[in-house]
Each structure stands twice: as structure tokens, then as C-alpha cells.
Design an enzyme around this catalytic site. Structure first.
Site, PDB file in Angstrom:
ATOM      1  N   ARG A 290       0.816  -1.064   0.038  1.00 44.77           N
ATOM      2  CA  ARG A 290       0.022  -0.034  -0.027  1.00 44.77           C
ATOM      3  C   ARG A 290       0.813   1.300   0.010  1.00 44.77           C
ATOM      4  NH1 ARG A 290      -4.828  -1.844   4.075  1.00 44.77           N
ATOM      5  NH2 ARG A 290      -5.405  -3.848   2.830  1.00 44.77           N
ATOM      6  N   ARG A 305       1.759   0.850  10.389  1.00 44.73           N
ATOM      7  CA  ARG A 305       1.264   1.269   8.960  1.00 44.73           C
ATOM      8  C   ARG A 305       2.497   1.085   8.032  1.00 44.73           C
ATOM      9  NH1 ARG A 305      -3.397   4.016   8.308  1.00 44.73           N
ATOM     10  NH2 ARG A 305      -3.371   4.265  10.395  1.00 44.73           N
ATOM     11  N   GLU A 377      -7.225  -1.258  15.280  1.00 41.72           N
ATOM     12  CA  GLU A 377      -7.556  -2.155  14.052  1.00 41.72           C
ATOM     13  C   GLU A 377      -6.452  -3.311  13.824  1.00 41.72           C
ATOM     14  OE1 GLU A 377      -8.896  -0.557  10.433  1.00 41.72           O
ATOM     15  OE2 GLU A 377      -8.801  -2.205   9.509  1.00 41.72           O
ATOM     16  N   SER A 380     -10.390  -6.337   9.646  1.00 41.10           N
ATOM     17  CA  SER A 380     -11.680  -5.608   8.928  1.00 41.10           C
ATOM     18  C   SER A 380     -12.522  -6.634   8.410  1.00 41.10           C
ATOM     19  CB  SER A 380     -11.313  -4.600   8.000  1.00 41.10           C
ATOM     20  OG  SER A 380     -12.447  -3.435   7.836  1.00 41.10           O
ATOM     21  N   ARG A 419       0.433  -6.622  12.448  1.00 43.60           N
ATOM     22  CA  ARG A 419      -0.180  -6.069  13.595  1.00 43.60           C
ATOM     23  C   ARG A 419      -0.504  -7.046  14.460  1.00 43.60           C
ATOM     24  NH1 ARG A 419      -4.447  -1.210  11.503  1.00 43.60           N
ATOM     25  NH2 ARG A 419      -2.745  -0.056  10.430  1.00 43.60           N
TER      26      ARG A 419
END
Length: 452
Positions: A290, A305, A377, A380, A419
Site C-alpha cells: 500500500r 502502517r 484495528e 476488518s 499488527r
RNA sequence: GGAGAGGUGGCCGAGUGGCUUAAGGCGGCGGUUUGCUAAACCGUUGUACGGUCAAAAGCUGUACCGGGGGUUCGAAUCCCCCCCUCUCCGCCA
């Protein structure tokens, strides 16, 4: 004419009118047209602004042009048939035949002009339709931002520390299992190098999750390509709107996948599935890339991130009447991993203002991070209803029926490895900076009980 | 990367400019007959976007033969570009 359904050809889901390839809309055109007020209200709930007045004008103009064009084409087809008939008979060289051909030529010019006009209309009309997000399900609460998300349930108890818990980047550096400086030198910011037990922990987490989802939860393991073409990205909704978040290969129509959702869902693009085969459940472990444009200063430290991270992804192709239940089940499958790792978490039902573009309902799993004293988070899990299925042309046929229907698609992280790595390291940290390995992972760590 | 052969409906497969409304077969669905996990026979068969209709059904039009563009009064068929598959060669983990 044979029975059944023509699948879309490679190179385009659902070839439509030759001069207008099928629009890969999220919402059905006729639905938008007939429920304009409802769609506007839905967009307002999502906090989006789309000009539907212009939509209505363009839609009317477009339909008028199609009607006019189709009528001219009908005339031309009939005249051509007449020419063909004459060419086979004694009238082949009659002056009327030549006149007919001349008239048809003029007709052709009119059609060309009309088609050009249609194209111009559509170049404005299509982006409007493409920019419409999916309709939130009734189970999605109305709200403006993440603050309005609903907590559905909570599991586990946040550990109380008799020392100040350190962030994972400090723990990782001191243990020699995470080297962000090296990553910056060889790649740049927002990349990670794992070493020794840290690299093994990453691998252990992936293997642990894959084993659980395949053996205990009934998913089929799939190892897909990490590069996909733009058609696949349109199918799952990343393109055309979110190109800026993706990495693209130069000189080729290939993109690095932002999630395994893209290749796994597109496995079934253009397919017609048997009703009895639903739900199709697949799990894949892939790197995810990403560019995170617009992330600005958020989570600049550590590996929260990253431009590249690894993830185990769950994907289901579901029956429309079962998709809500399948979504719940998939969410529970992801939760089971956190429970086995004994990591405290909560489940959030995202509100309309926080819901992703393609989703109709989303549960976020948020894991407890001691160093941040917050839930963050880690997964999801979304139900996309028929939104992705319409774009990717994923269908199924009910038992004993000829007609095909759009399936529903569901996916969720099960879980994001990076994560989870953070959550394990931070939640299991000791006063001396060591990290205890959770029981469930020890078989995958060669029996290692503690990183020191 | 090079040479050659290909891509037609759910599947197989015919079709080299108009008598194609894409033949024929398989499969699916409906029916008839016979009776016992079946066969034979008859019928039927996709998608998208329009029009008609209060709406649905129905009727009707257009488009769709890997994708895009072109030639032509008219293209599955001829031309150009691209993608994919197969065979062989080269390279390579």
C-alpha cells in the site's frame, strides 16, 4: 441457441453494447434511477457529495440517444437485408439497388454521429455512476465518523503492568528481532526487516492462522499471485477510484495487490457457481502493498502502517440469503485467532460515515495495545452484498433454475500478521524487556517459550 | 524474447462478406410414454442496454463469436493493434 449463461470473456466482465462496454457500476443503474431520493440520503449518511441532478439529466439524454440510435440501426439492418435479397436475384444491378445502398451509407453516417454523441455523454455519466459507493445494510448504524461506531462485544481483559509497557519498536530493537534502520537503508521509510526470532514469529503467526482456518474453520488454502491486472482491481472496487493507494508496475498492466481480497475474490470473476457450492470459503497468505497516500503523520513509528505487510485473508462467495450469517461466521473465525493467542479485543460495527466504499456492513476487530493504551484495528470483516459481484460478474444458479443471480462477497483479515506481531510483542512483554511466546504459537516457534 | 497454431454459447464443435435468426451434438429445464436409481421421443434454452406497461409478465428493438480499432450499404468471416492458450526454440529460480 444453447441454454445456460455466457460467462464474460477474458478481457472484460460482461461484454455489453459493442460501443459501450458494460459499466462496472456498484449500484444497478435502474435502481439508482428509480430510487434517486433514497440514494441521495444514503450518500449523505456516508458523508459523500455526488451531484445526482446532473446524473438525472445525463441519464435522460443518454436514453434518448440510445433509442434514436437503435431505431436507425434497425432501419439499416432492414435495408441491408433488402440489399442482400436483391443481390441474389435479378434486381442485383437495378438502379433501385444502388439507390438503396446510397441511402444506407447516409444512414451509417448519422449512426456514427449519434454514437459519438453517446460516447461524449457517457464519458461524463459513467464516472458519476462509478463514484457511487455501496448501500449500507440495515445493520449498519448511521453516523458521521469513527466516533459513532458501535461496540458490539469485548473479549479478554487488558493486562495490568507493574512497569511502563514499551512500544514494540523499542522492544523489537533491543531484542534484535526488528531492524527498522536497515529497512530504511535498503528500501525506505515504512518498511521492516525482521530478524531471528522476530522473523520466525512472523512465519509462526502465518502458519498458525492458516492451520486454524483450514483445519478448524473449513477454508481452502489458496496461494495466489501478488501482482494482478487492472481488471481484477476494478472487480473488487479499488479501481478506478483508489489508484493513488496502489503500487503499479512500470510498463505493464500489473499492480501489487493491496490485499489478498483482490486475487481471491477474482478467482470467481465471470464464473457461474452452483447454489450447492455456496458458500465458497478460501484463505490466502500474501504480502500486501500500500502506498498509503494521505496517511500523513499517522503511525510513523514502528510497523503499524507499512508499504509492505503480510496478511492472512479470508474470502467467502456467499448465497444472498445467507451472506449476513456467513459474515458473522467469518468474523468469529477471525476472532478465534485472537482468542487462541489470548489477546484482548473488541468488535466494532462501523457506522455509515466510517464504512468503506464497497462495503454494506463491516466489523472491525480492534486489539488492545498496552503502549498506546488503546484498541487498534487488526482485522476488518466486511459484507459487500452484490456490489463486488456485479463488478466482477460473480454469479450463481439456484437449483432447478435457468436464471443466474449475483452472489454476495465477504472478506476479512484473519489476521494482519504485522499488527498481530505488534500485539503479541507488546501484550506479552516482561519487565526485563523479554517477550513470552503465547502457548498457541510455541509449536510453531520450535518450542521457544520466551524471546530474550 | 523468437517461430508456428489457435480463441465461436454452460461444454464440445461447424461456419472464409449477404439464403446465419451462429448448424449439429452434449448438458440443463419442461412435457409425453414406458416403468424402478434408467431409456426413448417432443418442446425449450444466454447477457446487457433501450422501448411499451402504474408495475410485473408479455411483446418489441439494439448490441454481444478473446479485447479494441478499421474497411464495407452489410463483418464471426477481410485489415491493423493488443491480450490469452497450445507446440517448439531461447533464457531462467
Amino acid at each position: 441457441m444453447a441454454a445456460g449463461v455466457r460467462p464474460s470473456k477474458p478481457g472484460g466482465p460482461g461484454a455489453g453494447r459493442s460501443e459501450r462496454p458494460k459499466l462496472e457500476a456498484m449500484l444497478e443503474l435502474s435502481y439508482v434511477r428509480e430510487h434517486l431520493a433514497e440514494v441521495e440520503a444514503m450518500l449523505a449518511n456516508r458523508g459523500a457529495t455526488v451531484d445526482l441532478t446532473r446524473f438525472r439529466e445525463l441519464d435522460q439524454r443518454r436514453r434518448a440517444l440510445i433509442l434514436q440510435g437503435d431505431q436507425l440501426k434497425q432501419e439499416r439492418n432492414q435495408a441491408s437485408e433488402e440489399v442482400a435479397r436483391r443481390k441474389r436475384g435479378p434486381e442485383r444491378d437495378a438502379p433501385e439497388t444502388a439507390a438503396l445502398i446510397a441511402r444506407n451509407r447516409a444512414l451509417g453516417e448519422k449512426i456514427t454521429a449519434l454514437d459519438a454523441e453517446s460516447k461524449a455523454i457517457e464519458s461524463e455519466f459513467d464516472p458519476i455512476l462509478l463514484s457511487l459507493p455501496n448501500r449500507p445494510s440495515a445493520a449498519t448504524p448511521v453516523g458521521r465518523s469513527a466516533d459513532d461506531n458501535q461496540e458490539v462485544r469485548r473479549w479478554g481483559q487488558a493486562r495490568t503492568f507493574d512497569f511502563t509497557p514499551q512500544p514494540h519498536w523499542d522492544l523489537g530493537a533491543k531484542l534484535g528481532i526488528l531492524d527498522l534502520d536497515a529497512a530504511a537503508r535498503i528500501s525506505g521509510a515504512r518498511f521492516a526487516v525482521y530478524r531471528g526470532a522476530g522473523a520466525r514469529l512472523e512465519r509462526a503467526l502465518a502458519n498458525f492462522m492458516l492451520d486454524r482456518h483450514t483445519a478448524a474453520h473449513g477454508y481452502t488454502e489458496v496461494l495466489p499471485p501478488s501482482l494482478v491486472n487492472s481488471q481484477s482491481l476494478r472487480g473488487t472496487g479499488q479501481l478506478p477510484k483508489f489508484a493513488a493507494d496502489l503500487f503499479k508496475c512500470e510498463g505493464a498492466d500489473l499492480w501489487l495487490i493491496p490485499t489478498a481480497e483482490v486475487p481471491l475474490t477474482n478467482l470467481y470473476a465471470g464464473q457461474v457457481l452452483d447454489e450447492a457450492a455456496l458458500p465458497v470459503c478460501v484463505v490466502g497468505y500474501t504480502p500486501c502493498f500500500r502506498s498509503e497516500a494521505g496517511a500523513y503523520g499517522r503511525d510513523v513509528r514502528g510497523i503499524m502502517r507499512q508499504h509492505q505487510f503480510q496478511k492472512v485473508e479470508l474470502v467467502k462467495i456467499a448465497h444472498p440469503e445467507q451472506s449476513a450469517a456467513d459474515h458473522e461466521k467469518l468474523t468469529r473465525d477471525a476472532e478465534a485467532i485472537l482468542q487462541e493467542l489470548e489477546l484482548p479485543y473488541r468488535v466494532m460495527n462501523l457506522c455509515t460515515g466510517d464504512l468503506g466504499f464497497s462495503a454494506s456492513q463491516t466489523y472491525d476487530l480492534e486489539v488492545w495495545l498496552p503502549s498506546q493504551n488503546a484498541f487498534r484495528e487488526i482485522s476488518s470483516c466486511s459484507n459487500f452484498s452484490d456490489f463486488q459481484a456485479r463488478r466482477a460478474n460473480i454469479r450463481f444458479r439456484r437449483q432447478g433454475k435457468n436464471k443466474t443471480e449475483l452472489a454476495h462477497t465477504i472478506n476479512g483479515s484473519g489476521l494482519a500478521i504485522g499488527r498481530t506481531w505488534i500485539a503479541v510483542v507488546e501484550n506479552y512483554q516482561q519487565a526485563d524487556g523479554g517477550v513470552v511466546i503465547p502457548q498457541a504459537l510455541r509449536p510453531y516457534m520450535g518450542g521457544l517459550e520466551r524471546m530474550q
